[in-house]
Design a protein around this motif. Structure first.
Motif, PDB file in Angstrom:
ATOM      1  N   LEU A  17      10.322   6.217   3.740  1.00 49.09           N
ATOM      2  CA  LEU A  17       9.780   4.854   3.709  1.00 49.09           C
ATOM      3  C   LEU A  17      10.011   4.074   5.001  1.00 49.09           C
ATOM      4  CD1 LEU A  17      10.763   3.860   0.060  1.00 49.09           C
ATOM      5  CD2 LEU A  17       8.479   4.455   0.901  1.00 49.09           C
ATOM      6  N   ARG A  18      10.962   4.546   5.838  1.00 44.50           N
ATOM      7  CA  ARG A  18      11.194   3.834   7.098  1.00 44.50           C
ATOM      8  C   ARG A  18      10.658   4.596   8.298  1.00 44.50           C
ATOM      9  NH1 ARG A  18      17.615   2.490   6.757  1.00 44.50           N
ATOM     10  NH2 ARG A  18      17.497   0.477   5.697  1.00 44.50           N
ATOM     11  N   HIS A  19      10.755   5.933   8.210  1.00 42.83           N
ATOM     12  CA  HIS A  19      10.549   6.694   9.447  1.00 42.83           C
ATOM     13  C   HIS A  19       9.389   7.693   9.406  1.00 42.83           C
ATOM     14  CE1 HIS A  19      14.295   4.833  10.554  1.00 42.83           C
ATOM     15  NE2 HIS A  19      14.961   5.460   9.589  1.00 42.83           N
ATOM     16  N   LYS A  20       9.350   8.558   8.399  1.00 40.36           N
ATOM     17  CA  LYS A  20       8.383   9.670   8.423  1.00 40.36           C
ATOM     18  C   LYS A  20       7.657   9.854   7.094  1.00 40.36           C
ATOM     19  CE  LYS A  20       9.176  12.221  12.405  1.00 40.36           C
ATOM     20  NZ  LYS A  20       8.675  11.251  13.329  1.00 40.36           N
ATOM     21  N   ASP A  29       1.349   1.137   3.500  1.00 42.04           N
ATOM     22  CA  ASP A  29       0.465   0.080   3.980  1.00 42.04           C
ATOM     23  C   ASP A  29       1.247  -0.748   5.013  1.00 42.04           C
ATOM     24  OD1 ASP A  29       1.941  -1.940   2.753  1.00 42.04           O
ATOM     25  OD2 ASP A  29       0.465  -2.348   1.195  1.00 42.04           O
ATOM     26  N   PRO A  30       0.573  -1.706   5.683  1.00 42.21           N
ATOM     27  CA  PRO A  30       1.267  -2.416   6.763  1.00 42.21           C
ATOM     28  C   PRO A  30       2.523  -3.164   6.300  1.00 42.21           C
ATOM     29  CG  PRO A  30      -1.095  -2.754   6.933  1.00 42.21           C
ATOM     30  CD  PRO A  30      -0.864  -2.039   5.632  1.00 42.21           C
ATOM     31  N   GLU A  86       3.191   2.823  11.186  1.00 40.75           N
ATOM     32  CA  GLU A  86       2.296   2.465  10.077  1.00 40.75           C
ATOM     33  C   GLU A  86       2.622   1.088   9.507  1.00 40.75           C
ATOM     34  OE1 GLU A  86       2.018   6.814   8.237  1.00 40.75           O
ATOM     35  OE2 GLU A  86       1.636   5.279   6.727  1.00 40.75           O
ATOM     36  N   VAL A  87       3.869   0.678   9.723  1.00 38.42           N
ATOM     37  CA  VAL A  87       4.354  -0.540   9.071  1.00 38.42           C
ATOM     38  C   VAL A  87       4.555  -1.661  10.085  1.00 38.42           C
ATOM     39  CG1 VAL A  87       6.284  -1.501   7.745  1.00 38.42           C
ATOM     40  CG2 VAL A  87       5.452   0.803   7.245  1.00 38.42           C
ATOM     41  N   ALA A  88       4.095  -2.857   9.713  1.00 36.18           N
ATOM     42  CA  ALA A  88       4.349  -4.044  10.538  1.00 36.18           C
ATOM     43  C   ALA A  88       4.538  -5.196   9.554  1.00 36.18           C
ATOM     44  CB  ALA A  88       3.180  -4.301  11.470  1.00 36.18           C
ATOM     45  N   ASN A 121      14.347   2.744  18.469  1.00 35.48           N
ATOM     46  CA  ASN A 121      13.252   3.287  17.657  1.00 35.48           C
ATOM     47  C   ASN A 121      12.798   2.328  16.572  1.00 35.48           C
ATOM     48  OD1 ASN A 121      13.229   5.721  18.990  1.00 35.48           O
ATOM     49  ND2 ASN A 121      14.831   6.584  17.660  1.00 35.48           N
ATOM     50  N   ARG A 122      13.718   1.476  16.164  1.00 33.35           N
ATOM     51  CA  ARG A 122      13.356   0.579  15.055  1.00 33.35           C
ATOM     52  C   ARG A 122      12.512  -0.573  15.580  1.00 33.35           C
ATOM     53  NH1 ARG A 122      17.321   1.794  10.538  1.00 33.35           N
ATOM     54  NH2 ARG A 122      19.019   2.875  11.569  1.00 33.35           N
ATOM     55  N   HIS A 123      12.003  -1.385  14.650  1.00 35.99           N
ATOM     56  CA  HIS A 123      11.128  -2.474  15.057  1.00 35.99           C
ATOM     57  C   HIS A 123      11.889  -3.710  15.502  1.00 35.99           C
ATOM     58  CE1 HIS A 123       7.757  -0.609  12.373  1.00 35.99           C
ATOM     59  NE2 HIS A 123       8.068   0.125  13.413  1.00 35.99           N
ATOM     60  N   HIS A 124      13.171  -3.805  15.118  1.00 37.25           N
ATOM     61  CA  HIS A 124      13.962  -4.990  15.456  1.00 37.25           C
ATOM     62  C   HIS A 124      15.401  -4.606  15.796  1.00 37.25           C
ATOM     63  CE1 HIS A 124      10.869  -6.577  12.635  1.00 37.25           C
ATOM     64  NE2 HIS A 124      10.856  -7.589  13.484  1.00 37.25           N
TER      65      HIS A 124
END
Ligand code: HQG
Length: 189
Positions: A17-20, A29-30, A86-88, A121-124
């Motif tokens: 759910l977070r990475h792959k 979904d986003p 995939e996620v934002a 690698n993470r978004h934040h």
């Protein structure tokens, strides 16, 4: 279901759910949502038996409340910590407290002093309001050190902060000028 099975399933769900998500042929979904039945089917195809009951146990008992079900119970997501493109998730903006903490390992300090905190690698960049939490996050990487972030000052200068459902403070990056180390303010380790 044993403690060990719950931990294993939590790690598996974090990975998917977070990475792959593609590792088991699932799409997110986003906002990070995946269909629970699709996860169960994808897991089965890759040789892992997951039943809905187990997923419910993990969501309910997870120590850091890492996952959430959609209101209709059909979908699940990780509430933060993503690296997949995939996620934002559109996290709401929040005003942070005066200080937040970031736990890291001492070996990263030379680079952090130069570049500030980067999301990698993470978004934040992940920050916490609780110093003790920061110590345990740092310990995952090695000899821990807790950096203090002048969050209110950063915010006043236009940096955005978000608070995830499970209480993790998120920001894009922390320039080195907003960081202080334990020795900077007379505190030990
Ligand atoms: C370091 C856990 C060199 C950063 C926790 C960290 C958290 C730099 C590592 C969540 C750097 C990244 C995230 C720079 C940052 N030079 N190193 N310029 N800037 N770093 O795992 O914050 O259990 O991606 O200090 O509770 O450790 O997974 O981030 O040491 O909330 O739910 O680069 O993971 O949650 O490591 O942990 P990570 P993190 P979960």
């Amino acid at each position: 279901m044993k403690e060990q099975d719950i931990t294993q399933l939590s790690k598996f769900l974090s990975y998917v759910l977070r990475h792959k998500p593609e590792s088991i042929g699932v799409t997110l979904d986003p906002e990070g949502w995946a269909n629970v039945d699709a996860i169960i089917a994808g897991a089965a195809n890759s040789g892992r038996i997951v039943v809905r009951d187990m997923v419910e146990r993990v969501v309910a008992t997870n120590d850091k409340k890492r996952f959430a079900f959609s209101p209709d119970g059909q979908s699940i997501r990780a509430v933060q910590g993503h690296s997949t493109d995939e996620v934002a998730i559109r996290f709401e903006e929040r005003v942070p407290p005066a200080h937040l903490y970031h736990g890291t390992a001492t070996r990263f300090l030379p680079s952090i002093r130069e570049q500030g905190l980067m999301a990698g690698n993470r978004h934040h960049v992940h920050l916490s309001a609780d110093k003790q939490v920061a110590v345990s996050v740092g310990t995952r990487h090695g000899k821990p050190v807790v950096l203090t972030v002048a969050a209110a000052t950063m915010h006043a200068q236009g940096h955005k902060f978000h608070l995830s459902e499970n209480g993790v403070w998120l920001t894009e990056a922390v320039p080195a000028s907003f960081l202080s180390e334990p020795s900077d303010n007379g505190e030990a380790g």
